[in-house]
Enzyme design. Structure first.
Site, PDB file in Angstrom:
ATOM      1  N   ASP A  17      48.286  33.283  -1.642  1.00 50.03           N
ATOM      2  CA  ASP A  17      47.559  32.479  -2.624  1.00 50.03           C
ATOM      3  C   ASP A  17      48.078  32.690  -4.042  1.00 50.03           C
ATOM      4  O   ASP A  17      47.606  32.039  -4.976  1.00 50.03           O
ATOM      5  CB  ASP A  17      46.052  32.752  -2.554  1.00 50.03           C
ATOM      6  N   HIS A  22      45.443  47.149  -4.839  1.00 50.32           N
ATOM      7  CA  HIS A  22      45.152  45.968  -4.019  1.00 50.32           C
ATOM      8  C   HIS A  22      45.626  46.102  -2.573  1.00 50.32           C
ATOM      9  O   HIS A  22      45.686  45.111  -1.849  1.00 50.32           O
ATOM     10  CB  HIS A  22      45.771  44.733  -4.681  1.00 50.32           C
TER      11      HIS A  22
END
EC number: 3.1.26.11
Length: 307
Positions: free
Chosen positions: A67, A140
């Site tokens: 994304d 992350h």
């Protein structure tokens, strides 16, 4: 210096929010645009703006999740069809070079402009006489970076009226004075150029968090910045989900902004689970902690004024 949010959603496209991309418009400063992340259909979003792809000078990728990168091959290819001739540089984590080169090779895409790809590490990733861009690792689950764009202080303007009153006519000497040099005039007078300059204008700063859990490194990167663009994938009640998926809540983003002494917080990368009034509630959650907060939406434009 302006921010234009091309996509403010998380994970997959939604009707109201495309996936992530933010444009930093530097048209007055350097007649160019920088992108931060380039999710799927970013070039479609650009069609609804005044941005010209040939003006895109740099693209900074925070991490390699789809994304944030699936829009790159299409945008890079289309830039050739839209008059792009100047070099474009893409900065990103390990893997960005293979992703781009493979995508262009298997689709036999020919670019009409030079393309540079830099796989980065923490530290300064770009610097010239106007800007310095610094990257730090964030949390992350994969290699991921946050970026700080720091504009260098702009020298003060020349006090030309004062010079004329002193019978110093315009000419090459003005350039030396503007540089702050000590100058000996033809009549023997010695003047210090700094005495004839207005105070310098403080450079502006914008920080992009990328996708991350709460991060001390990011907080330091954002210290005293003008604008912090921080992901807020989840509402504060979904704190555990945020942690499990290596993301942040609205409240956590606001606390980071407050502790970093940022001037403004803009929330982005918002999950599609929060629609309509629910997304307004996200903004309220941040405002309760850090009053100068706003939840971004696609095509939001934010001016970054000088202090």
């Amino acid at each position: 210096m302006e921010l234009l949010f091309l996509g403010t959603g998380a994970g997959i496209p939604a009707k109201a929010r495309n996936v992530t991309s933010v444009a930093l418009k530097l048209l007055e400063e350097r007649r160019s645009v920088w992108l931060f992340d380039c999710g799927e259909a970013t070039q479609h979003q650009i069609l609804h703006t005044t941005i010209k792809p040939r003006k895109i000078e740099k693209i900074f990728i925070t991490h390699m999740h789809g994304d944030h990168v699936y829009g790159l091959p299409g945008l890079l290819g289309s830039r050739s069809f839209q008059g792009g001739e100047d070099e474009l540089t893409v900065y990103g984590p390990k893997g960005i070079k293979a992703f781009i080169e493979t995508s262009l090779a298997v689709t036999k895409t020919h670019l009409t402009y030079p393309l540079a790809i830099q796989e980065i590490e923490e530290g300064i990733v770009f610097e010239d006489d106007q800007f310095i861009v610094t990257a730090v690792s964030v949390i992350h689950g994969v290699e991921a970076f946050g970026y700080r764009v720091q504009e260098k202080d702009v020298p003060g303007s020349l006090k030309a009226d004062v010079l004329k009153e002193m019978n110093i006519p315009p000419g090459p000497v003005y350039q030396k004075i503007k540089k702050g040099e000590t100058v000996t005039l033809e009549d023997g007078r010695i003047i210090n150029g700094n005495d004839f300059l207005e105070p310098p204008k403080k450079g502006r700063s914008v920080v992009f968090s990328g996708d991350t859990r709460v991060s001390d490194k990011l907080k330091e990167l954002a210290r005293d910045c003008d604008v912090l663009v921080h992901e807020a994938t989840f509402a504060k009640e979904d704190r555990k989900l945020a942690y499990d998926y290596y993301h942040s809540t609205t409240e956590q983003a606001a606390v980071t902004a407050k502790e970093a002494r940022a001037k403004q917080l803009i929330l982005t990368h918002i999950s599609a689970r929060y629609q309509g009034d629910a997304s307004l509630e996200l903004q309220k959650e941040a405002v309760d902690v850090f009053p100068n907060s706003v939840a971004a939406y696609d095509f939001l434009e934010v001016n970054v004024p000088r202090g």
